[in-house]
Scaffold this motif. Structure first.
Motif, short mmCIF file in Angstrom:
data_model
loop_
_atom_site.label_atom_id
_atom_site.label_comp_id
_atom_site.label_asym_id
_atom_site.label_seq_id
_atom_site.Cartn_x
_atom_site.Cartn_y
_atom_site.Cartn_z
N UNK A 237 30.01 -5.66 -74.30
CA UNK A 237 30.93 -6.56 -73.98
C UNK A 237 30.36 -7.22 -72.17
N UNK A 238 31.01 -8.28 -72.52
CA UNK A 238 31.30 -9.22 -71.27
C UNK A 238 32.33 -9.71 -70.73
N UNK A 239 32.17 -9.33 -69.52
CA UNK A 239 33.85 -9.11 -68.76
C UNK A 239 34.28 -10.92 -68.91
N UNK A 240 32.99 -11.65 -68.64
CA UNK A 240 33.46 -12.85 -68.02
C UNK A 240 34.52 -13.46 -69.31
N UNK A 241 33.63 -12.82 -70.61
CA UNK A 241 34.62 -13.85 -71.59
C UNK A 241 35.74 -12.81 -71.86
N UNK A 242 35.70 -11.90 -72.08
CA UNK A 242 36.27 -10.72 -72.17
C UNK A 242 36.43 -10.50 -73.78
N UNK A 243 34.99 -10.46 -74.21
CA UNK A 243 35.07 -9.85 -75.42
C UNK A 243 33.82 -9.16 -75.63
N UNK A 244 32.78 -8.71 -76.35
CA UNK A 244 31.79 -8.46 -77.02
C UNK A 244 30.77 -9.68 -77.77
N UNK A 245 29.95 -9.70 -76.82
CA UNK A 245 28.70 -11.10 -76.80
C UNK A 245 27.17 -10.32 -77.44
N UNK A 246 26.58 -10.42 -78.08
CA UNK A 246 25.38 -10.30 -78.47
C UNK A 246 24.50 -10.16 -77.26
#
Length: 353
Positions: A175-184
């Motif tokens: 989870x990446x809060x900056x883009x509000x979605x999970x990233x690798x």
């Protein structure tokens, strides 16, 4: 008189957020339309933001942990270990809505008390537990993963070492809060003096149109989950092959700041043990066994950064005070690090003692 529900209390608290946020988090600072602070524990910093104005006032997010919520959640997180029932009672009194309640606000306990309280211990334990779950969700080994490709693109060929560091893993969806979605992401295990993992370092990755993997295009593509003061990422054991706690007498260790810089040093000097302190401010606090008698600090060339120079000087002084031989290695590339040397100008780096 009907008691306000949680949603109503959150809205009322949000209406007074410009007064509430500084009271809950007094070590923060106003930054435009936000109140910024280091964490829910109240340390100075920028990781946690509370919206002060507009339709989103009262909403907050801790970008280092991904925690977020409304104004009532902020009260619960800061004062009551996320217990919303206790937070509602506190909010009613603070707002002057409780029976016989004074209009004056109930003051937040001083930050120093908070830092030493069981509440912070619980918060720290929760973050550590999240970090460990994230680490356990990722499969061991990075061979054939985007992490291996990413590092190769940075000029770090782990095949030269014969094996990949066990302190690194690949997770396909963090989870990446900056883009509000999970990233690798590339994960790095940060271990304390006993060898137990205390936090996890996250480097979010993205696939370029060319098919290569690179660091994700984010304002901050690297973040740590958990408290890691005194810890480090144990990337390479050097010629002895022994764990850090079992380092033999006279063991020479390279200590760098970032993971990529440290791995670059490991590729160039595989005979030495290599550690990453994660941040320059943490470097002086890294705990090392007494058997490590010589340290090479592989610093970035941050000659124009007074804060960086001060932190580096503190680390060098600390290790010298411990009776160790300390050498400073700085690349000649202006504003560069040892990964830049490895990738671009492998013959221009030099050691400065």
């Amino acid at each position: 008189m009907r008691r306000p529900n949680a949603s109503e209390l959150a809205r009322l608290l949000a209406d007074h957020i410009t007064r509430l946020a500084p009271e809950l988090l007094p070590h923060g600072k106003k930054d435009g339309a936000e109140w910024r602070v280091g964490s829910l524990a109240g340390e100075p910093g920028q990781s946690l933001a509370v919206r002060l104005t507009g339709a989103r006032r009262g909403l907050w997010c801790d970008f280092s942990s991904g925690e977020r919520g409304d104004a009532l959640d902020l009260v619960a997180a800061c004062l009551f270990s996320h217990n919303r029932k206790d937070a509602m009672a506190w909010a009613s009194t603070w707002l002057g809505l409780a029976n016989n309640a004074p209009q004056a606000p109930v003051q937040r306990p001083p930050v120093q008390e908070k830092l030493n309280s069981p509440e912070l211990d619980k918060e720290a334990q929760q973050r550590r537990a999240k970090a460990r779950r994230l680490w356990q969700d990722a499969a061991p080994g990075i061979a054939g993963t985007p992490v291996e490709t990413y590092l190769s693109g940075r000029g770090i060929d782990l095949r030269l070492l014969g094996r990949a560091p066990g302190a690194l893993r690949f997770h396909p969806a963090v989870w990446c809060a900056e883009v509000q979605r999970p990233l690798p992401a590339m994960l790095g295990a940060i271990c304390g003096p006993t060898g137990k993992m205390v936090a996890v370092h996250r480097t979010w990755l993205a696939k370029a149109p060319s098919g290569a993997w690179c660091k994700a295009d984010l304002a901050n593509a690297k973040k740590v989950l958990g408290s890691f003061a005194g810890g480090c990422v144990r990337l390479w054991r050097g010629g002895s092959g022994a764990a850090l706690g079992m380092a033999p007498d006279g063991d020479v260790t390279i200590l760098a700041e970032g993971i990529e810089t440290a791995l670059s040093c490991a590729v160039a000097c595989p005979e030495y043990r290599v550690l990453a302190s994660v941040s320059l401010s943490n470097m002086a606090a890294v705990k090392l066994p007494d058997t490590i008698t010589e340290i090479i600090v592989a610093a970035d060339n941050d000659a124009g950064n007074p804060a960086a120079r001060k932190a580096l000087k503190a680390a060098l002084h600390q290790f010298a005070q411990q009776g160790r031989t300390v050498r400073l290695a700085v690349p000649e590339i202006e504003h560069g690090d040892w990964n830049d040397v490895l990738r671009n100008e492998p013959d221009t780096g030099r050691n400065r003692s």
